[in-house]
Design an enzyme around this catalytic site. Structure first.
Site, PDB file in Angstrom:
ATOM      1  N   GLU A   1      -1.996   8.976   3.632  1.00  0.00           N
ATOM      2  CA  GLU A   1      -1.846   9.435   2.252  1.00  0.00           C
ATOM      3  C   GLU A   1      -3.196   9.735   1.600  1.00  0.00           C
ATOM      4  OE1 GLU A   1       1.047   9.472   0.020  1.00  0.00           O
ATOM      5  OE2 GLU A   1       2.564   8.829   1.455  1.00  0.00           O
TER       6      GLU A   1
ATOM      7  N   SER B   1      -4.063   4.702   5.069  1.00  0.00           N
ATOM      8  CA  SER B   1      -2.872   5.540   5.262  1.00  0.00           C
ATOM      9  C   SER B   1      -3.256   7.004   5.304  1.00  0.00           C
ATOM     10  CB  SER B   1      -1.912   5.299   4.096  1.00  0.00           C
ATOM     11  OG  SER B   1      -0.971   6.330   4.029  1.00  0.00           O
TER      12      SER B   1
ATOM     13  N   HIS C   1       4.815   5.101  10.477  1.00  0.00           N
ATOM     14  CA  HIS C   1       5.329   4.466  11.689  1.00  0.00           C
ATOM     15  C   HIS C   1       6.460   3.522  11.305  1.00  0.00           C
ATOM     16  CE1 HIS C   1       1.646   2.529  10.272  1.00  0.00           C
ATOM     17  NE2 HIS C   1       2.230   1.379  10.571  1.00  0.00           N
TER      18      HIS C   1
ATOM     19  N   GLN D   1       0.818  -3.277  -1.706  1.00  0.00           N
ATOM     20  CA  GLN D   1       2.024  -2.685  -2.298  1.00  0.00           C
ATOM     21  C   GLN D   1       2.139  -1.405  -1.482  1.00  0.00           C
ATOM     22  OE1 GLN D   1       4.600  -0.821  -3.143  1.00  0.00           O
ATOM     23  NE2 GLN D   1       3.357   0.406  -4.536  1.00  0.00           N
TER      24      GLN D   1
ATOM     25  N   TYR E   1      -0.386   5.336  -4.853  1.00  0.00           N
ATOM     26  CA  TYR E   1      -0.566   4.568  -3.612  1.00  0.00           C
ATOM     27  C   TYR E   1      -1.716   5.158  -2.788  1.00  0.00           C
ATOM     28  CZ  TYR E   1       0.434   3.262   1.286  1.00  0.00           C
ATOM     29  OH  TYR E   1       0.325   2.834   2.584  1.00  0.00           O
TER      30      TYR E   1
HETATM   31  P1  NDP Z   1       5.221  -3.777   4.807  1.00  0.00           P
HETATM   32  O1  NDP Z   1       5.669  -3.286   3.487  1.00  0.00           O
HETATM   33  O2  NDP Z   1       6.266  -4.028   5.858  1.00  0.00           O
HETATM   34  O3  NDP Z   1       4.382  -5.113   4.620  1.00  0.00           O
HETATM   35  C1  NDP Z   1       3.526  -5.281   3.520  1.00  0.00           C
HETATM   36  C2  NDP Z   1       3.040  -6.712   3.555  1.00  0.00           C
HETATM   37  O4  NDP Z   1       2.149  -6.925   2.462  1.00  0.00           O
HETATM   38  C3  NDP Z   1       4.156  -7.761   3.412  1.00  0.00           C
HETATM   39  O5  NDP Z   1       3.899  -8.812   4.321  1.00  0.00           O
HETATM   40  C4  NDP Z   1       3.990  -8.229   1.981  1.00  0.00           C
HETATM   41  O6  NDP Z   1       4.408  -9.566   1.781  1.00  0.00           O
HETATM   42  C5  NDP Z   1       2.485  -8.170   1.855  1.00  0.00           C
HETATM   43  N1  NDP Z   1       2.021  -8.191   0.475  1.00  0.00           N
HETATM   44  C6  NDP Z   1       2.362  -7.369  -0.528  1.00  0.00           C
HETATM   45  N2  NDP Z   1       1.722  -7.705  -1.655  1.00  0.00           N
HETATM   46  C7  NDP Z   1       0.960  -8.791  -1.368  1.00  0.00           C
HETATM   47  C8  NDP Z   1       0.074  -9.611  -2.109  1.00  0.00           C
HETATM   48  N3  NDP Z   1      -0.147  -9.395  -3.410  1.00  0.00           N
HETATM   49  N4  NDP Z   1      -0.554 -10.630  -1.482  1.00  0.00           N
HETATM   50  C9  NDP Z   1      -0.328 -10.883  -0.179  1.00  0.00           C
HETATM   51  N5  NDP Z   1       0.532 -10.161   0.574  1.00  0.00           N
HETATM   52  C10 NDP Z   1       1.154  -9.124  -0.011  1.00  0.00           C
HETATM   53  O7  NDP Z   1       4.143  -2.728   5.346  1.00  0.00           O
HETATM   54  P2  NDP Z   1       3.870  -2.199   6.832  1.00  0.00           P
HETATM   55  O8  NDP Z   1       3.860  -3.344   7.755  1.00  0.00           O
HETATM   56  O9  NDP Z   1       4.741  -1.033   7.088  1.00  0.00           O
HETATM   57  O10 NDP Z   1       2.406  -1.611   6.685  1.00  0.00           O
HETATM   58  C11 NDP Z   1       1.260  -2.449   6.869  1.00  0.00           C
HETATM   59  C12 NDP Z   1       0.081  -1.824   6.137  1.00  0.00           C
HETATM   60  O11 NDP Z   1      -0.174  -0.503   6.638  1.00  0.00           O
HETATM   61  C13 NDP Z   1       0.286  -1.653   4.629  1.00  0.00           C
HETATM   62  O12 NDP Z   1      -0.954  -1.860   4.000  1.00  0.00           O
HETATM   63  C14 NDP Z   1       0.702  -0.202   4.491  1.00  0.00           C
HETATM   64  O13 NDP Z   1       0.386   0.297   3.202  1.00  0.00           O
HETATM   65  C15 NDP Z   1      -0.141   0.441   5.582  1.00  0.00           C
HETATM   66  N6  NDP Z   1       0.397   1.652   6.145  1.00  0.00           N
HETATM   67  C16 NDP Z   1       1.682   1.669   6.614  1.00  0.00           C
HETATM   68  C17 NDP Z   1       2.198   2.824   7.163  1.00  0.00           C
HETATM   69  C18 NDP Z   1       3.588   2.856   7.705  1.00  0.00           C
HETATM   70  O14 NDP Z   1       4.076   3.962   7.984  1.00  0.00           O
HETATM   71  N7  NDP Z   1       4.244   1.728   7.916  1.00  0.00           N
HETATM   72  C19 NDP Z   1       1.388   4.057   7.258  1.00  0.00           C
HETATM   73  C20 NDP Z   1       0.013   3.877   6.833  1.00  0.00           C
HETATM   74  C21 NDP Z   1      -0.449   2.722   6.279  1.00  0.00           C
HETATM   75  P3  NDP Z   1       5.878  -9.948   1.225  1.00  0.00           P
HETATM   76  O15 NDP Z   1       6.709 -10.153   2.468  1.00  0.00           O
HETATM   77  O16 NDP Z   1       5.624 -11.182   0.463  1.00  0.00           O
HETATM   78  O17 NDP Z   1       6.361  -8.791   0.384  1.00  0.00           O
HETATM   79  P1  GDP Z   2       6.289   7.501   2.808  1.00  0.00           P
HETATM   80  O1  GDP Z   2       5.822   8.706   3.566  1.00  0.00           O
HETATM   81  O2  GDP Z   2       5.436   6.316   3.100  1.00  0.00           O
HETATM   82  O3  GDP Z   2       6.461   7.741   1.369  1.00  0.00           O
HETATM   83  O4  GDP Z   2       7.689   7.101   3.484  1.00  0.00           O
HETATM   84  P2  GDP Z   2       9.203   7.262   2.966  1.00  0.00           P
HETATM   85  O5  GDP Z   2      10.065   6.885   4.119  1.00  0.00           O
HETATM   86  O6  GDP Z   2       9.429   6.517   1.701  1.00  0.00           O
HETATM   87  O7  GDP Z   2       9.334   8.809   2.649  1.00  0.00           O
HETATM   88  C1  GDP Z   2       9.190   9.796   3.647  1.00  0.00           C
HETATM   89  C2  GDP Z   2       9.686  11.124   3.111  1.00  0.00           C
HETATM   90  O8  GDP Z   2      11.110  11.078   2.985  1.00  0.00           O
HETATM   91  C3  GDP Z   2       9.154  11.500   1.722  1.00  0.00           C
HETATM   92  O9  GDP Z   2       8.724  12.845   1.731  1.00  0.00           O
HETATM   93  C4  GDP Z   2      10.343  11.346   0.813  1.00  0.00           C
HETATM   94  O10 GDP Z   2      10.327  12.280  -0.285  1.00  0.00           O
HETATM   95  C5  GDP Z   2      11.470  11.695   1.762  1.00  0.00           C
HETATM   96  N1  GDP Z   2      12.758  11.147   1.331  1.00  0.00           N
HETATM   97  C6  GDP Z   2      13.895  11.878   1.157  1.00  0.00           C
HETATM   98  N2  GDP Z   2      14.865  11.097   0.701  1.00  0.00           N
HETATM   99  C7  GDP Z   2      14.338   9.839   0.566  1.00  0.00           C
HETATM  100  C8  GDP Z   2      14.892   8.625   0.112  1.00  0.00           C
HETATM  101  O11 GDP Z   2      16.049   8.519  -0.258  1.00  0.00           O
HETATM  102  N3  GDP Z   2      14.058   7.534   0.129  1.00  0.00           N
HETATM  103  C9  GDP Z   2      12.767   7.627   0.556  1.00  0.00           C
HETATM  104  N4  GDP Z   2      12.018   6.506   0.567  1.00  0.00           N
HETATM  105  N5  GDP Z   2      12.223   8.777   0.968  1.00  0.00           N
HETATM  106  C10 GDP Z   2      13.000   9.894   0.968  1.00  0.00           C
END
Ligand code: NDP
Ligand code: GDP
Length: 342
Positions: free
Chosen positions: A128, A126, A180, A84, A150
Site C-alpha cells: 500500500e 505493505s 497474502h 491496525q 493505512y
Molecule cells: P492480522 O490483522 O491478522 O494481525 C494483526 C495483529 O496485530 C494481531 O495479532 C493484532 O492483535 C495485533 N495488534 C493490533 N493492534 C495492536 C496493538 N495496539 N498492540 C499490539 N498488537 C496489536 O494481520 P496479518 O497477520 O495479515 O498481517 C501482519 C502484518 O503485515 C500487519 O502489520 C499487516 O498490516 C501487514 N501486511 C499484511 C498484508 C496481508 O496481506 N496480510 C500485506 C502487507 C502487509 P489482536 O489479535 O489483539 O487484534
Molecule cells: P486490502 O487490499 O488489504 O484492502 O484487502 P481487502 O481484502 O480488504 O480488499 C481487497 C480488494 O477487494 C479491495 O480493492 C476492495 O475494494 C475489494 N473488495 C470488494 N468487495 C469487498 C468487501 O466486501 N470487503 C473487502 N474487505 N474488500 C472488498
C-alpha cells in the site's frame, strides 16, 4: 543453530504471526509473542501452540511494555507484525491507525535501540505504500505514494525502519508484502468473506458470522461485497512468512518485495470459491455501494525477482489453489462447529 535464539513477534495472534511462530519453533527458536489484554481473549490462531510459545501482554501503544519485554528477553530477531491492519477501516479510524501502525513501529525500534541494538528487526511494510503509483508492476525501486490512511501509516514505518538502519547502523529490514491470505485471514478481508460465504451457503448454515458492518454475512441468500472489478496480487501467507525470516539471515539488511506477479479480480475470486463447491457465484453475490472505498489503490502486481535472486524465495501456491484450500478449511470449520479457527 548452535544455541537457542530468541525471536520476539508482535502481532503473534494474527494470520502472519501465527504462521511465523510455527516456522520459527520448527527452526529451534524460543518464540516470545506480544498480545493485547482483552476481556474476551481470543487465541484461535495460536491455541495449538500453547505451551510452546511465551506470551507477554502489552500493546504497541504502550512503550513501557515493549521496552520491558525487549530488556528481559534480549531477542536476537524481532518481527513487527502488529498493526491496525485493515486498510478499509483506516478511513474511519485514522488516528488509531497512526498510533498503532505508524508510531507503534517506532516504539519497538526505540526499545531495541536502547536495550538490544544488535537485534535484527523485520518490519511488515505493505504494498500500500505504492497505492497511488500509476505503474502496473512494482519493485523496490518504484516511487512511493500511499493513498489511504493505512498506507500512509505504513509508509511512515517503512521510512523510519530505513532511518534506524542509516542513523544507528541497526539491522532493520522491511518486507514489502503484497496481499497474502490463508484460512487464518481476518474475516473482513474479501478473500475470507467470499470463502466463508461459499462454504456457509453450500452447507445451508443459518447463523453465519457477522460482516464488517455487524450484519449477518449472508442475508436472504446473498453475500454483499463492494467493488467486484478490484484486482489484487494474492499469495499464500504460509509461504510469505518464510521470506520474512530469510530477510533477517542476510549479511546486510535490505528491503524486498514479496508477491506472486499475477493478478486476479474479486469476481475471479467469487467464481473460483463458489465454483469449488458447485455453486454459481452470480446467484449469491451482490455488489453494494456501502462496501465501496473512498479511494482504491491502483491495479498493481509485484515483481519479486530481487527476493528470488538474493533470498532464493519464490511463491509456490497459485491463487486458484489458495482459494480452494481456504474454501475447504471453511467447510471443515462449519462442519466442526468451530468457525473461527483453522
Ligand atoms: P492480522 O490483522 O491478522 O494481525 C494483526 C495483529 O496485530 C494481531 O495479532 C493484532 O492483535 C495485533 N495488534 C493490533 N493492534 C495492536 C496493538 N495496539 N498492540 C499490539 N498488537 C496489536 O494481520 P496479518 O497477520 O495479515 O498481517 C501482519 C502484518 O503485515 C500487519 O502489520 C499487516 O498490516 C501487514 N501486511 C499484511 C498484508 C496481508 O496481506 N496480510 C500485506 C502487507 C502487509 P489482536 O489479535 O489483539 O487484534
Ligand atoms: P486490502 O487490499 O488489504 O484492502 O484487502 P481487502 O481484502 O480488504 O480488499 C481487497 C480488494 O477487494 C479491495 O480493492 C476492495 O475494494 C475489494 N473488495 C470488494 N468487495 C469487498 C468487501 O466486501 N470487503 C473487502 N474487505 N474488500 C472488498
Amino acid at each position: 543453530m548452535s544455541r537457542k535464539e530468541t525471536a520476539f513477534i508482535t502481532g503473534i495472534t494474527g494470520q502472519d504471526g501465527s504462521y511465523l511462530a510455527e516456522f520459527l519453533l520448527d527452526k529451534g527458536y524460543e518464540v516470545v509473542g506480544l498480545t493485547r489484554r482483552t476481556t474476551h481473549q481470543r487465541f484461535e490462531n495460536i491455541e495449538h501452540l500453547a505451551g510452546k510459545i511465551i506470551l507477554e501482554f502489552g500493546d504497541l501503544m504502550d512503550p513501557e511494555t515493549i521496552e520491558h519485554i525487549v530488556a528481559e528477553y534480549k531477542p536476537s530477531e524481532v518481527y513487527n507484525l502488529a498493526a491496525q491492519s485493515v486498510p478499509a477501516d483506516s478511513w474511519k479510524h485514522p488516528m488509531v491507525t497512526g498510533e498503532i501502525t505508524a508510531l507503534g513501529t517506532v516504539r519497538v525500534l526505540e526499545a531495541l535501540r536502547k536495550h538490544k541494538p544488535d537485534a535484527r528487526f523485520y518490519q511488515a511494510t505493505s504494498r500500500e505504500i505504492y497505492g497511488g503509483v500509476k505503474q502496473e508492476v512494482i519493485d523496490e525501486q518504484s516511487p512511493v505514494f500511499a493513498n489511504n490512511p493505512y498506507g500512509i501509516a505504513k509508509l511512515y514505518s517503512h521510512l523510519m525502519t530505513l532511518n534506524y538502519r542509516d542513523s544507528y547502523d541497526m539491522y532493520t529490514a522491511s518486507g514489502i508484502l503484497f496481499n497474502h491470505e490463508s484460512p487464518r485471514r481476518g474475516l473482513h478481508f474479501v478473500t475470507r468473506k467470499v470463502t466463508s460465504a461459499a462454504a456457509a451457503i453450500k452447507l445451508g448454515i443459518t447463523n453465519p458470522p457477522l460482516n464488517e458492518r455487524g450484519r449477518p454475512l449472508i442475508e436472504s441468500g446473498k453475500l454483499r461485497l463492494g467493488n467486484l472489478e478490484a484486482m489484487r496480487d494474492w499469495g499464500y501467507a504460509k509461504e510469505y512468512v518464510v521470506a520474512m525470516w530469510m530477510m533477517l539471515q542476510q549479511d546486510r539488511p535490505e528491503d524486498y518485495v514479496i508477491a506472486t506477479n499475477t493478478m486476479y479480480s474479486v469476481q475471479d475470486l467469487c467464481q473460483l470459491a463458489f465454483g469449488h463447491v458447485g455453486l454459481d457465484w452470480r446467484d449469491h453475490v451482490e455488489s453494494d455501494t456501502r462496501f465501496m472505498r473512498p479511494t482504491e489503490i491502483e491495479v498493481q502486481r509485484g515483481d519479486y525477482s530481487k527476493a528470488q535472486r538474493q533470498l532464493g524465495w519464490e511463491p509456490k501456491t497459485s491463487f486458484p489453489e489458495l482459494v480452494r484450500l481456504m474454501v475447504d478449511a471453511d467447510v471443515e470449520r462449519f462442519k466442526g462447529g468451530s468457525f473461527q479457527t483453522e
